[in-house]
Scaffold this motif. Structure first.
Motif, PDB file in Angstrom:
ATOM      1  N   ILE A  64     145.604 -11.123  82.690  1.00 50.50           N
ATOM      2  CA  ILE A  64     145.232 -11.978  81.582  1.00 50.50           C
ATOM      3  C   ILE A  64     146.255 -12.589  80.699  1.00 50.50           C
ATOM      4  N   ALA A  65     147.254 -11.880  80.506  1.00 52.57           N
ATOM      5  CA  ALA A  65     148.603 -12.680  79.826  1.00 52.57           C
ATOM      6  C   ALA A  65     149.152 -13.672  80.495  1.00 52.57           C
ATOM      7  N   SER A  66     149.108 -13.602  82.155  1.00 51.71           N
ATOM      8  CA  SER A  66     149.610 -14.589  82.678  1.00 51.71           C
ATOM      9  C   SER A  66     148.632 -15.864  82.652  1.00 51.71           C
ATOM     10  N   GLY A  67     147.493 -15.545  82.671  1.00 55.27           N
ATOM     11  CA  GLY A  67     146.649 -16.630  82.510  1.00 55.27           C
ATOM     12  C   GLY A  67     146.696 -17.677  81.240  1.00 55.27           C
ATOM     13  N   PHE A  68     146.747 -16.607  80.225  1.00 52.43           N
ATOM     14  CA  PHE A  68     146.944 -17.214  78.947  1.00 52.43           C
ATOM     15  C   PHE A  68     148.500 -18.036  78.846  1.00 52.43           C
ATOM     16  N   LEU A  69     149.252 -17.323  79.264  1.00 54.20           N
ATOM     17  CA  LEU A  69     150.667 -18.039  79.278  1.00 54.20           C
ATOM     18  C   LEU A  69     150.562 -19.497  80.026  1.00 54.20           C
ATOM     19  N   THR A  70     149.961 -19.320  81.316  1.00 58.52           N
ATOM     20  CA  THR A  70     149.913 -20.323  82.400  1.00 58.52           C
ATOM     21  C   THR A  70     149.232 -21.743  81.422  1.00 58.52           C
ATOM     22  N   GLY A  71     147.863 -21.195  81.059  1.00 58.15           N
ATOM     23  CA  GLY A  71     147.376 -22.396  80.524  1.00 58.15           C
ATOM     24  C   GLY A  71     148.001 -23.016  79.300  1.00 58.15           C
ATOM     25  N   GLY A  72     148.729 -22.225  78.460  1.00 56.55           N
ATOM     26  CA  GLY A  72     149.475 -22.770  77.454  1.00 56.55           C
ATOM     27  C   GLY A  72     150.794 -23.379  77.807  1.00 56.55           C
ATOM     28  N   VAL A  73     151.384 -23.067  78.712  1.00 53.24           N
ATOM     29  CA  VAL A  73     152.431 -23.845  79.240  1.00 53.24           C
ATOM     30  C   VAL A  73     152.167 -25.053  80.106  1.00 53.24           C
ATOM     31  N   LEU A  74     151.099 -25.039  80.539  1.00 49.07           N
ATOM     32  CA  LEU A  74     150.762 -26.404  81.252  1.00 49.07           C
ATOM     33  C   LEU A  74     150.104 -27.415  80.243  1.00 49.07           C
ATOM     34  N   ALA A  75     149.703 -26.770  79.283  1.00 49.60           N
ATOM     35  CA  ALA A  75     149.361 -27.647  78.193  1.00 49.60           C
ATOM     36  C   ALA A  75     150.123 -27.975  77.081  1.00 49.60           C
ATOM     37  N   ALA A  76     151.352 -27.680  77.005  1.00 45.57           N
ATOM     38  CA  ALA A  76     152.318 -27.499  76.217  1.00 45.57           C
ATOM     39  C   ALA A  76     152.660 -29.114  75.543  1.00 45.57           C
ATOM     40  N   ARG A  77     152.492 -29.909  76.440  1.00 42.71           N
ATOM     41  CA  ARG A  77     152.969 -31.351  76.035  1.00 42.71           C
ATOM     42  C   ARG A  77     151.648 -31.948  75.046  1.00 42.71           C
ATOM     43  N   GLY A  78     150.742 -31.384  75.074  1.00 41.11           N
ATOM     44  CA  GLY A  78     149.718 -31.881  74.294  1.00 41.11           C
ATOM     45  C   GLY A  78     149.521 -31.634  72.911  1.00 41.11           C
ATOM     46  N   GLY A  79     150.508 -30.789  72.466  1.00 46.62           N
ATOM     47  CA  GLY A  79     150.699 -29.985  70.896  1.00 46.62           C
ATOM     48  C   GLY A  79     150.288 -28.729  70.991  1.00 46.62           C
ATOM     49  N   PRO A  80     150.767 -27.845  69.958  1.00 46.99           N
ATOM     50  CA  PRO A  80     150.171 -26.544  69.952  1.00 46.99           C
ATOM     51  C   PRO A  80     148.848 -26.381  69.830  1.00 46.99           C
ATOM     52  N   LYS A  81     147.984 -27.176  69.200  1.00 48.54           N
ATOM     53  CA  LYS A  81     146.744 -26.905  69.198  1.00 48.54           C
ATOM     54  C   LYS A  81     145.885 -26.961  70.861  1.00 48.54           C
ATOM     55  N   VAL A  82     146.172 -28.087  71.190  1.00 48.31           N
ATOM     56  CA  VAL A  82     145.731 -28.279  72.635  1.00 48.31           C
ATOM     57  C   VAL A  82     146.137 -27.082  73.567  1.00 48.31           C
ATOM     58  N   ALA A  83     147.603 -26.854  73.588  1.00 44.42           N
ATOM     59  CA  ALA A  83     148.143 -25.590  74.301  1.00 44.42           C
ATOM     60  C   ALA A  83     147.381 -24.194  73.953  1.00 44.42           C
ATOM     61  N   LEU A  84     147.101 -24.259  72.482  1.00 43.98           N
ATOM     62  CA  LEU A  84     146.393 -22.914  72.246  1.00 43.98           C
ATOM     63  C   LEU A  84     145.121 -22.646  72.952  1.00 43.98           C
ATOM     64  N   SER A  85     144.326 -23.897  72.942  1.00 41.94           N
ATOM     65  CA  SER A  85     142.956 -23.842  73.507  1.00 41.94           C
ATOM     66  C   SER A  85     142.785 -23.729  74.989  1.00 41.94           C
ATOM     67  N   SER A  86     143.866 -24.454  75.676  1.00 43.74           N
ATOM     68  CA  SER A  86     144.045 -24.365  77.045  1.00 43.74           C
ATOM     69  C   SER A  86     144.517 -22.971  77.631  1.00 43.74           C
ATOM     70  N   ALA A  87     145.545 -22.246  76.480  1.00 45.76           N
ATOM     71  CA  ALA A  87     145.811 -20.888  76.836  1.00 45.76           C
ATOM     72  C   ALA A  87     144.593 -19.849  76.728  1.00 45.76           C
ATOM     73  N   ALA A  88     143.911 -20.296  75.648  1.00 45.08           N
ATOM     74  CA  ALA A  88     142.776 -19.397  75.456  1.00 45.08           C
ATOM     75  C   ALA A  88     141.873 -19.482  76.696  1.00 45.08           C
ATOM     76  N   PHE A  89     141.544 -20.708  77.089  1.00 44.21           N
ATOM     77  CA  PHE A  89     140.623 -20.741  78.330  1.00 44.21           C
ATOM     78  C   PHE A  89     141.139 -19.967  79.519  1.00 44.21           C
ATOM     79  N   GLY A  90     142.546 -20.244  79.727  1.00 42.00           N
ATOM     80  CA  GLY A  90     143.060 -19.379  80.768  1.00 42.00           C
ATOM     81  C   GLY A  90     142.882 -18.105  80.870  1.00 42.00           C
ATOM     82  N   GLY A  91     143.193 -17.598  79.293  1.00 41.96           N
ATOM     83  CA  GLY A  91     143.038 -15.953  79.139  1.00 41.96           C
ATOM     84  C   GLY A  91     141.485 -15.430  79.548  1.00 41.96           C
ATOM     85  N   ILE A  92     140.664 -16.224  78.926  1.00 44.86           N
ATOM     86  CA  ILE A  92     139.259 -16.004  79.342  1.00 44.86           C
ATOM     87  C   ILE A  92     138.962 -15.857  80.485  1.00 44.86           C
TER      88      ILE A  92
END
Lengths: 158, 109
Positions: free
Chosen positions: A94-122
């Protein structure tokens, strides 16, 4: 899914490569079928095959690459989690999914990264939860049986 | 008995369908709360999202479970590539199977 006793997977740093390749194959094959059908459907009459091939060639390697990035990064984080926490439980993935989603969307800014990370975690939480549910449901059917160890003399030379 | 490719695809599709259903519920519910139901109404929008995610996930999970074979013919990273300290961890054959093979060899002799 207990992976500690799963000898069909490669051990940790190496599993990254096999996961990366498997993810690429999954994306490329799945995308091949997907975009083949889509290309055939969106082509004018009589040019279905050509449209299918064109769309397939253009899109499916890209999808495979996307899958490979996700799978490889996920596996890397999973191994890092195993190494840091010295535990193997659903929270790792779960943590890996969260981090992966966050890292891959990191260029979109913190907000986008956080929502992508949340999607990965879920996403990973759903998968892990379901695999627990499924293994509970089938636990009665194939209860682990003590394997009958054959009586063997130790091999010569030992 | 090793399950056939079709069998594996079926299990993968079922698993992916279940995952897709849950994901569709979560994502669809979130987008309903955030952007509203649109023209179709709440239930229809949610149902459409759930159906499409279910189809997508079950398709890709089916493909993935076919190519991810766990049988002995699986392509593996050659053991020579492993760092020396990792080789012991990389059990290619479960110990019980090794014992059985040893027993068979002894019987043949």
């Amino acid at each position: 899914m207990t992976r500690a006793s799963d000898h069909s997977r490669d051990p940790c740093p190496y599993v990254i490569f096999s996961d990366l390749g498997a993810s690429f194959a999954m994306g490329a094959i799945g995308g091949g079928i997907w975009y083949g059908i889509k290309g055939a459907k969106n082509s004018p009459r009589g040019e279905g095959l050509q449209g299918a091939v064109t769309s397939l060639k253009a899109r499916s390697p890209v999808l495979g690459g996307n899958f490979a990035v996700w799978g490889g990064l996920f596996s890397t984080f999973d191994c890092a989690m195993k190494g840091i926490r010295q535990k193997e439980d659903p929270w790792n993935s779960i943590a890996s999914g969260f981090l992966t989603g966050g890292v891959l969307a990191a260029r979109g800014g913190p907000k986008v990264a956080l929502s992508s990370a949340a999607f990965g975690g879920i996403f990973l939480a759903v998968i892990e939860g379901l695999s627990i549910v499924v293994s509970r449901a089938f636990a009665d059917q194939n209860r682990p049986v003590m394997p009958q160890l054959p009586e063997v003399a130790p091999p010569a030379g030992h | 008995m090793e399950p056939s490719k079709f069998e594996r695809a079926k299990v993968g599709a079922m698993m992916g369908g279940a995952v897709g259903l849950c994901i569709g519920f979560v994502i669809g519910g979130y987008s309903l709360m955030r952007y509203g139901p649109g023209q179709r109404g709440y239930v229809d929008t949610l149902a459409r999202t759930m159906v499409s995610t279910t189809a997508t996930f079950s398709f890709f999970m089916a493909v993935g479970s076919v190519i991810r074979a766990d049988d002995e013919g699986r392509a593996k990273i050659p053991i020579e590539w492993y760092h020396e300290k990792d080789r012991a961890r990389a059990f290619r054959t479960p110990p019980v199977v090794i014992l059985q093979q040893l027993q068979q060899q002894q019987q043949q002799q």
